[in-house]
Design a protein around this motif. Structure first.
Motif, PDB file in Angstrom:
ATOM      1  N   ALA A  34       0.903  -1.161   0.147  1.00 38.84           N
ATOM      2  CA  ALA A  34      -0.010   0.005   0.002  1.00 38.84           C
ATOM      3  C   ALA A  34       0.895   1.146   0.105  1.00 38.84           C
ATOM      4  CB  ALA A  34      -0.969  -0.082   1.247  1.00 38.84           C
ATOM      5  N   GLU A  35       1.961   1.147   0.846  1.00 40.68           N
ATOM      6  CA  GLU A  35       2.605   2.614   0.977  1.00 40.68           C
ATOM      7  C   GLU A  35       3.399   2.648  -0.540  1.00 40.68           C
ATOM      8  OE1 GLU A  35       6.129   4.663   3.689  1.00 40.68           O
ATOM      9  OE2 GLU A  35       5.424   2.853   4.159  1.00 40.68           O
ATOM     10  N   GLY A  36       3.999   1.601  -1.098  1.00 43.36           N
ATOM     11  CA  GLY A  36       4.501   1.829  -2.382  1.00 43.36           C
ATOM     12  C   GLY A  36       3.689   2.444  -3.474  1.00 43.36           C
ATOM     13  N   HIS A  37       2.553   1.664  -3.275  1.00 41.39           N
ATOM     14  CA  HIS A  37       1.321   2.166  -4.349  1.00 41.39           C
ATOM     15  C   HIS A  37       1.130   3.652  -4.167  1.00 41.39           C
ATOM     16  CE1 HIS A  37      -1.882   1.902  -7.085  1.00 41.39           C
ATOM     17  NE2 HIS A  37      -2.693   2.406  -6.308  1.00 41.39           N
ATOM     18  N   GLY A  38       1.180   4.075  -2.813  1.00 42.87           N
ATOM     19  CA  GLY A  38       0.979   5.432  -2.505  1.00 42.87           C
ATOM     20  C   GLY A  38       1.834   6.372  -3.080  1.00 42.87           C
ATOM     21  N   ARG A  39       2.979   6.133  -3.316  1.00 38.61           N
ATOM     22  CA  ARG A  39       4.110   6.833  -3.583  1.00 38.61           C
ATOM     23  C   ARG A  39       4.070   7.561  -5.035  1.00 38.61           C
ATOM     24  NH1 ARG A  39       8.352   7.396   0.305  1.00 38.61           N
ATOM     25  NH2 ARG A  39       7.381   6.361   2.009  1.00 38.61           N
ATOM     26  N   PHE A  40       3.275   6.851  -6.025  1.00 39.20           N
ATOM     27  CA  PHE A  40       3.160   7.119  -7.424  1.00 39.20           C
ATOM     28  C   PHE A  40       4.489   7.251  -8.257  1.00 39.20           C
ATOM     29  CE2 PHE A  40      -0.657   8.985  -4.941  1.00 39.20           C
ATOM     30  CZ  PHE A  40      -1.687   8.197  -5.803  1.00 39.20           C
ATOM     31  N   HIS A  41       5.413   6.565  -7.715  1.00 34.50           N
ATOM     32  CA  HIS A  41       6.530   6.449  -8.482  1.00 34.50           C
ATOM     33  C   HIS A  41       6.764   4.939  -8.558  1.00 34.50           C
ATOM     34  CE1 HIS A  41      11.129   7.139  -9.281  1.00 34.50           C
ATOM     35  NE2 HIS A  41      10.458   8.064  -9.846  1.00 34.50           N
ATOM     36  N   TYR A  42       7.377   4.633  -9.886  1.00 32.61           N
ATOM     37  CA  TYR A  42       7.501   3.181 -10.208  1.00 32.61           C
ATOM     38  C   TYR A  42       8.782   2.589  -9.228  1.00 32.61           C
ATOM     39  CZ  TYR A  42       4.350   3.291 -13.979  1.00 32.61           C
ATOM     40  OH  TYR A  42       3.420   3.179 -14.771  1.00 32.61           O
ATOM     41  N   GLN A  43       9.700   3.468  -9.331  1.00 31.69           N
ATOM     42  CA  GLN A  43      11.099   2.863  -8.517  1.00 31.69           C
ATOM     43  C   GLN A  43      10.671   2.977  -7.100  1.00 31.69           C
ATOM     44  OE1 GLN A  43      13.616   1.571 -10.092  1.00 31.69           O
ATOM     45  NE2 GLN A  43      14.111   0.842  -8.025  1.00 31.69           N
ATOM     46  N   GLU A  44      10.199   3.725  -6.538  1.00 32.89           N
ATOM     47  CA  GLU A  44       9.571   3.678  -5.086  1.00 32.89           C
ATOM     48  C   GLU A  44       8.873   2.604  -4.964  1.00 32.89           C
ATOM     49  OE1 GLU A  44       9.596   7.220  -2.338  1.00 32.89           O
ATOM     50  OE2 GLU A  44       8.992   8.104  -4.420  1.00 32.89           O
ATOM     51  N   ASN A  45       7.768   2.386  -5.659  1.00 35.77           N
ATOM     52  CA  ASN A  45       6.645   1.353  -5.703  1.00 35.77           C
ATOM     53  C   ASN A  45       7.459   0.054  -5.605  1.00 35.77           C
ATOM     54  OD1 ASN A  45       4.516  -0.155  -5.655  1.00 35.77           O
ATOM     55  ND2 ASN A  45       3.428   0.861  -7.306  1.00 35.77           N
ATOM     56  N   ILE A  46       8.519  -0.300  -6.492  1.00 32.16           N
ATOM     57  CA  ILE A  46       9.071  -1.607  -6.725  1.00 32.16           C
ATOM     58  C   ILE A  46       9.959  -1.706  -5.570  1.00 32.16           C
ATOM     59  CG2 ILE A  46      11.370  -2.517  -8.027  1.00 32.16           C
ATOM     60  CD1 ILE A  46      10.327  -1.184 -10.509  1.00 32.16           C
ATOM     61  N   GLN A  47      10.577  -0.888  -4.900  1.00 32.79           N
ATOM     62  CA  GLN A  47      11.380  -0.761  -3.560  1.00 32.79           C
ATOM     63  C   GLN A  47      10.231  -1.242  -2.618  1.00 32.79           C
ATOM     64  OE1 GLN A  47      14.406  -1.023  -3.084  1.00 32.79           O
ATOM     65  NE2 GLN A  47      14.255  -1.291  -0.905  1.00 32.79           N
ATOM     66  N   PHE A  48       9.330  -0.707  -2.381  1.00 28.52           N
ATOM     67  CA  PHE A  48       8.397  -1.306  -1.393  1.00 28.52           C
ATOM     68  C   PHE A  48       7.966  -2.447  -1.556  1.00 28.52           C
ATOM     69  CE2 PHE A  48       8.488   3.231   0.148  1.00 28.52           C
ATOM     70  CZ  PHE A  48       8.430   3.158   1.427  1.00 28.52           C
ATOM     71  N   CYS A  49       7.751  -2.988  -2.795  1.00 29.76           N
ATOM     72  CA  CYS A  49       7.411  -4.314  -3.102  1.00 29.76           C
ATOM     73  C   CYS A  49       8.472  -5.392  -2.528  1.00 29.76           C
ATOM     74  CB  CYS A  49       7.209  -4.544  -4.436  1.00 29.76           C
ATOM     75  SG  CYS A  49       5.371  -3.725  -4.853  1.00 29.76           S
ATOM     76  N   ARG A  50       9.580  -5.024  -2.920  1.00 34.44           N
ATOM     77  CA  ARG A  50      10.954  -5.717  -2.593  1.00 34.44           C
ATOM     78  C   ARG A  50      10.794  -5.878  -1.089  1.00 34.44           C
ATOM     79  NH1 ARG A  50      15.000  -2.980  -6.741  1.00 34.44           N
ATOM     80  NH2 ARG A  50      14.446  -4.388  -8.355  1.00 34.44           N
ATOM     81  N   ILE A  51      10.587  -4.789  -0.113  1.00 25.67           N
ATOM     82  CA  ILE A  51      10.481  -5.024   1.245  1.00 25.67           C
ATOM     83  C   ILE A  51       9.386  -5.932   1.510  1.00 25.67           C
ATOM     84  CG2 ILE A  51       9.945  -3.482   3.382  1.00 25.67           C
ATOM     85  CD1 ILE A  51      11.331  -1.129   1.884  1.00 25.67           C
ATOM     86  N   ALA A  52       8.203  -5.764   0.857  1.00 22.01           N
ATOM     87  CA  ALA A  52       7.014  -6.721   1.075  1.00 22.01           C
ATOM     88  C   ALA A  52       7.535  -8.136   0.994  1.00 22.01           C
ATOM     89  CB  ALA A  52       5.764  -6.249   0.423  1.00 22.01           C
ATOM     90  N   ARG A  53       8.249  -8.330   0.004  1.00 21.26           N
ATOM     91  CA  ARG A  53       8.550  -9.799  -0.348  1.00 21.26           C
ATOM     92  C   ARG A  53       9.579 -10.100   0.582  1.00 21.26           C
ATOM     93  NH1 ARG A  53      11.281 -10.037  -5.911  1.00 21.26           N
ATOM     94  NH2 ARG A  53      12.847  -8.911  -4.816  1.00 21.26           N
TER      95      ARG A  53
END
Length: 105
Positions: A34-53
Motif C-alpha cells: 500500500a505504501e509503495g502504491h501511494g508513492r506514485f513513482h515506479y521505482q519507489e513502488n518497486i522498492q516497497f514491493c521488495r520490502i514486502a517480499r
C-alpha cells in the motif's frame, strides 16, 4: 485470518514473541504494498514491493521456527507455506509488471 486460531496452540511464553512476530511480518506485506502504491513513482513502488517480499520470507522463517518447536503441525505448516509461496510468486509478477511499466514511460 482463519490461521490465527492456531496461535492458541502456542505456549503462553510465545504469545507475545513468536506469534506477535508472525502477525507483524505478515501484516507488513500489505502495508508495504500500500505504501509503495501511494508513492506514485515506479521505482519507489518497486522498492516497497521488495520490502514486502522480504516480509514474506520473514514470515516463512517464523513459521519454520513454529514447526521446529512443534507449535504447529506439519500439515498446517505446509498449507501456510504453500500460500506464502503463491504470494511470493504474485509479488515477483507485480514487481516485473512495475519494471516493465517503468521502461515504457
Amino acid at each position: 485470518m482463519k490461521y490465527l486460531r492456531y496461535q492458541k496452540k502456542f505456549p503462553a511464553h510465545e504469545k507475545y514473541k513468536l506469534v506477535d512476530q508472525i502477525i507483524r511480518s505478515s501484516r507488513s506485506v500489505t502495508a508495504n504494498i500500500a505504501e509503495g502504491h501511494g508513492r506514485f513513482h515506479y521505482q519507489e513502488n518497486i522498492q516497497f514491493c521488495r520490502i514486502a517480499r522480504g516480509s514474506l520470507l520473514e514470515t516463512f522463517d517464523h513459521l519454520t521456527v513454529a514447526l521446529d518447536e512443534n507449535y504447529i503441525q506439519q500439515d498446517i505448516f505446509e498449507e501456510l507455506v504453500s500460500k506464502n509461496e503463491e504470494l511470493s510468486k504474485m509479488m515477483n509478477g507485480y514487481i516485473n509488471y512495475l519494471k516493465n511499466r517503468k521502461k515504457e514511460n
